[in-house]
Design an enzyme around this catalytic site. Structure first.
Site, PDB file in Angstrom:
ATOM      1  N   SER A 162       0.886  -1.300  -0.054  1.00 45.31           N
ATOM      2  CA  SER A 162       0.068   0.093   0.053  1.00 45.31           C
ATOM      3  C   SER A 162       0.900   1.319   0.101  1.00 45.31           C
ATOM      4  CB  SER A 162      -1.051  -0.110   1.158  1.00 45.31           C
ATOM      5  OG  SER A 162      -1.564   1.158   1.368  1.00 45.31           O
ATOM      6  N   TYR A 177      -2.116  -0.587  10.438  1.00 47.31           N
ATOM      7  CA  TYR A 177      -1.874  -0.763   8.830  1.00 47.31           C
ATOM      8  C   TYR A 177      -0.749  -0.177   8.187  1.00 47.31           C
ATOM      9  CZ  TYR A 177      -3.713  -0.863   4.165  1.00 47.31           C
ATOM     10  OH  TYR A 177      -3.744  -1.254   2.876  1.00 47.31           O
ATOM     11  N   LYS A 181       2.216  -2.590   6.361  1.00 44.49           N
ATOM     12  CA  LYS A 181       2.547  -2.394   5.059  1.00 44.49           C
ATOM     13  C   LYS A 181       3.891  -1.874   4.632  1.00 44.49           C
ATOM     14  CE  LYS A 181      -1.417  -3.915   3.233  1.00 44.49           C
ATOM     15  NZ  LYS A 181      -1.375  -5.129   2.469  1.00 44.49           N
TER      16      LYS A 181
END
Length: 271
Positions: A162, A177, A181
């Site tokens: 991402s 998150y 990533k």
């Protein structure tokens, strides 16, 4: 419909490099969303077999059946918790025995917790996200690499990371998150360096804000306006735009690429 052989024969040498004719592809998180869309794209460019790995059997089985009916490709579903090494090993063993060898891994499995301030993040939520997004990415990669090394056939890994692994998103707070990533991106660098000697290429895709079903909810309307305003192209990405990049990285068209993180975000990271 399956890719027509007569069409393949009329393609130029350059265009043929973008095909996956005769290849077997594993897609994790492939029962829905971007994962399923990428599985469709792999089928469209000639993959002979696709194994969908997902934790949700209720959507995984019909997804595999739908894709097989659409394309005529041999599609199988495997219910696997990406955190469970034993389940992964069992699935990869069966996939290798059924299809003969594994050529491509598209790792799309992941979860996202958003709008959670770091100071309120609970241990169990943090650990679950890291376990699925990062630990799971390593475990499935390790097992597929073992199969490729054993078969001496090489292959291509496409990890879905991402842009959140390279920048901090605004306005939502999502430290876990983002960290997971960022870990995936550097894991890709490390695996690419280690496995190049086995002719295994490892690259990652870092999508920006995509126009997916998960983002088409009224609760995100205010945030989406900010996202679009901060994106030079002034729009969300289309699913097929991600598919095109995944096919390129999976195929021989990218044969001299390994360890690359391809940001596809409409220019968001430029600001």
């Amino acid at each position: 419909m399956p890719l027509d052989q007569s069409l393949i024969e009329r393609l130029t040498p350059t265009m043929r490099k973008f095909l996956l004719v005769g290849k077997t592809v594993i897609v994790t998180g492939g029962a829905r969303g971007l994962g399923f869309n990428m599985a469709q794209a792999m089928a469209e460019v000639g993959a002979k077999g696709i194994a969908i790995i997902d934790q949700k059997r209720d959507i995984g089985v019909p997804a595999a059946e739908e894709l097989s009916a659409q394309t005529g490709v041999d599609v199988r579903f495997y219910q696997v918790d990406i955190r469970d090494s034993a389940q992964i090993a069992g699935a990869v063993k069966d996939i290798k025995e059924h299809y003969g060898q594994i050529d491509v891994l598209v790792n799309s499995a992941g979860i996202a917790d958003s709008n959670i301030p770091a100071e309120t993040y609970e241990d169990d939520m943090w650990e679950k996200t890291i376990d699925i997004n990062l630990n799971g990415a390593f475990k499935i990669g390790r097992e597929v690499a073992r199969a490729m090394i054993d078969n001496k056939n090489g292959g291509s890994f496409v990890y879905v990371a991402s842009m959140s692994g390279s920048i901090v998103n605004y306005p939502q707070e999502q430290s876990c998150y983002n960290a997971s990533k960022a870990g995936v991106i550097h894991l890709v660098h490390s695996l690419a360096a280690e496995w190049a000697k086995y002719n295994i290429r490892v690259n990652s895709i870092s999508p920006g804000y995509m126009d997916t079903a998960l983002n088409r909810v009224p609760a995100l309307d205010a945030q989406k306006k900010i996202w679009i305003d901060q994106t030079p192209q002034r729009r969300l990405g289309n699913v097929d735009e991600l598919n095109n990049l995944a096919v390129f990285l999976a195929s021989d068209a990218s044969s001299y690429m390994t360890g690359a993180n391809c940001i596809i975000d409409g220019g968001y990271c430029l600001y």
